[in-house]
Motif scaffolding. Structure first.
Motif, PDB file in Angstrom:
ATOM      1  N   HIS A 155       5.981 -12.261   5.030  1.00  0.00           N
ATOM      2  CA  HIS A 155       7.440 -11.402   4.634  1.00  0.00           C
ATOM      3  C   HIS A 155       7.336 -11.127   2.926  1.00  0.00           C
ATOM      4  O   HIS A 155       7.743  -9.971   2.534  1.00  0.00           O
ATOM      5  CB  HIS A 155       8.713 -12.390   4.550  1.00  0.00           C
ATOM      6  N   TYR A 156       6.615 -11.891   2.143  1.00  0.00           N
ATOM      7  CA  TYR A 156       6.234 -11.767   0.874  1.00  0.00           C
ATOM      8  C   TYR A 156       5.483 -10.367   0.786  1.00  0.00           C
ATOM      9  O   TYR A 156       5.518  -9.442  -0.131  1.00  0.00           O
ATOM     10  CB  TYR A 156       5.367 -13.071   0.435  1.00  0.00           C
ATOM     11  N   CYS A 157       4.651 -10.314   1.816  1.00  0.00           N
ATOM     12  CA  CYS A 157       3.413  -9.130   1.664  1.00  0.00           C
ATOM     13  C   CYS A 157       4.328  -7.851   1.863  1.00  0.00           C
ATOM     14  O   CYS A 157       4.204  -6.630   1.329  1.00  0.00           O
ATOM     15  CB  CYS A 157       2.381  -9.303   2.673  1.00  0.00           C
ATOM     16  N   TYR A 158       5.427  -7.927   2.852  1.00  0.00           N
ATOM     17  CA  TYR A 158       6.406  -6.642   3.007  1.00  0.00           C
ATOM     18  C   TYR A 158       7.114  -6.433   1.709  1.00  0.00           C
ATOM     19  O   TYR A 158       7.227  -5.252   1.453  1.00  0.00           O
ATOM     20  CB  TYR A 158       7.357  -7.099   4.343  1.00  0.00           C
ATOM     21  N   GLU A 159       7.701  -7.347   1.204  1.00  0.00           N
ATOM     22  CA  GLU A 159       8.217  -7.301  -0.133  1.00  0.00           C
ATOM     23  C   GLU A 159       7.536  -6.416  -1.296  1.00  0.00           C
ATOM     24  O   GLU A 159       8.241  -5.723  -1.903  1.00  0.00           O
ATOM     25  CB  GLU A 159       8.981  -8.484  -0.718  1.00  0.00           C
ATOM     26  N   GLN A 160       6.239  -7.039  -1.128  1.00  0.00           N
ATOM     27  CA  GLN A 160       5.488  -6.024  -2.136  1.00  0.00           C
ATOM     28  C   GLN A 160       4.648  -4.574  -1.841  1.00  0.00           C
ATOM     29  O   GLN A 160       3.737  -4.369  -2.505  1.00  0.00           O
ATOM     30  CB  GLN A 160       4.222  -7.180  -2.530  1.00  0.00           C
ATOM     31  N   ARG A 161       5.455  -4.082  -0.694  1.00  0.00           N
ATOM     32  CA  ARG A 161       4.768  -3.125  -0.111  1.00  0.00           C
ATOM     33  C   ARG A 161       4.620  -1.823  -0.929  1.00  0.00           C
ATOM     34  O   ARG A 161       3.815  -0.837  -0.784  1.00  0.00           O
ATOM     35  CB  ARG A 161       5.681  -2.531   1.047  1.00  0.00           C
ATOM     36  N   ASP A 162       5.406  -1.804  -2.161  1.00  0.00           N
ATOM     37  CA  ASP A 162       5.215  -0.666  -3.166  1.00  0.00           C
ATOM     38  C   ASP A 162       3.991  -0.964  -4.074  1.00  0.00           C
ATOM     39  O   ASP A 162       3.675  -0.231  -4.977  1.00  0.00           O
ATOM     40  CB  ASP A 162       6.378  -0.451  -3.736  1.00  0.00           C
ATOM     41  N   ASP A 163       3.634  -2.210  -3.950  1.00  0.00           N
ATOM     42  CA  ASP A 163       2.629  -2.483  -4.888  1.00  0.00           C
ATOM     43  C   ASP A 163       1.228  -2.718  -4.408  1.00  0.00           C
ATOM     44  O   ASP A 163       0.264  -3.098  -5.190  1.00  0.00           O
ATOM     45  CB  ASP A 163       2.808  -3.942  -5.558  1.00  0.00           C
ATOM     46  N   TYR A 164       0.691  -2.164  -3.375  1.00  0.00           N
ATOM     47  CA  TYR A 164      -0.403  -2.215  -2.752  1.00  0.00           C
ATOM     48  C   TYR A 164      -1.343  -1.387  -3.333  1.00  0.00           C
ATOM     49  O   TYR A 164      -0.970  -0.060  -3.830  1.00  0.00           O
ATOM     50  CB  TYR A 164      -0.311  -1.920  -1.222  1.00  0.00           C
ATOM     51  N   ASN A 165      -2.562  -1.935  -3.773  1.00  0.00           N
ATOM     52  CA  ASN A 165      -3.541  -0.999  -4.570  1.00  0.00           C
ATOM     53  C   ASN A 165      -4.852  -0.619  -4.102  1.00  0.00           C
ATOM     54  O   ASN A 165      -5.527   0.002  -4.960  1.00  0.00           O
ATOM     55  CB  ASN A 165      -3.540  -1.935  -5.988  1.00  0.00           C
ATOM     56  N   TYR A 166      -5.018  -1.270  -2.585  1.00  0.00           N
ATOM     57  CA  TYR A 166      -6.181  -0.916  -2.577  1.00  0.00           C
ATOM     58  C   TYR A 166      -6.003  -0.146  -0.916  1.00  0.00           C
ATOM     59  O   TYR A 166      -5.513  -0.605   0.064  1.00  0.00           O
ATOM     60  CB  TYR A 166      -7.445  -1.750  -2.223  1.00  0.00           C
ATOM     61  N   TRP A 167      -6.219   1.228  -0.989  1.00  0.00           N
ATOM     62  CA  TRP A 167      -6.129   1.864   0.228  1.00  0.00           C
ATOM     63  C   TRP A 167      -7.307   2.601   0.886  1.00  0.00           C
ATOM     64  O   TRP A 167      -8.229   3.014   0.302  1.00  0.00           O
ATOM     65  CB  TRP A 167      -5.156   3.145  -0.099  1.00  0.00           C
ATOM     66  N   GLY A 168      -7.255   2.590   2.545  1.00  0.00           N
ATOM     67  CA  GLY A 168      -8.280   3.439   3.087  1.00  0.00           C
ATOM     68  C   GLY A 168      -8.020   4.868   3.235  1.00  0.00           C
ATOM     69  O   GLY A 168      -6.859   5.174   2.447  1.00  0.00           O
TER      70      GLY A 168
END
Length: 126
Positions: free
Chosen positions: A104-117
């Motif tokens: 759930h925390y990881c979902y809440e931070q969804r705008d802050d993901y910083n490494y993408w494929g």
């Protein structure tokens, strides 16, 4: 940190596909991981998230149909997609947010993901 998706392709409505995301430079069991997708003309949206504790969170579009999981030995994230529909057609991306937390925390931070494929295309036909 490098993430690389694979497993996209074409399916008919009602079919299944499994996406994989291999990670390098970090351990998939340590941080937030997520699957996102972007359809033509639409904004990117989160689909499924998994925390360092392996708890998961799904957005409404994925609930009951998609399953996110990770394999520590292979350092790989997966997205099992069942009952695919044409509206699932999109470019799918895996991403990581270098923070420890629950699904759930990881979902809440969804705008802050910083490494993408680079993404893998999924196309679902009628």
């Amino acid at each position: 940190v490098v993430v690389e998706e694979s497993g996209g392709g074409s399916a008919q409505a009602g079919g299944s596909l499994t996406l994989a995301c291999h990670a390098s430079g970090y351990t998939v069991t340590s941080y937030c991981l997520g699957w996102f997708r972007q359809a033509p003309g639409k904004e990117r949206e989160g689909v499924a998230f998994i925390g360092a504790d392996a708890s998961t969170t799904y957005t409404d579009s994925a609930k009951g149909r998609f399953t996110i999981s990770k394999d520590r030995a292979k350092n790989t994230l997966y997205l099992q997609m069942n009952s695919l529909q044409p509206e699932d057609t999109a470019m799918y991306y895996c991403a990581t947010y270098l923070s420890y937390g629950s699904g759930h925390y990881c979902y809440e931070q969804r705008d802050d993901y910083n490494y993408w494929g680079q993404g893998t295309q999924v196309t679902v036909s009628e």
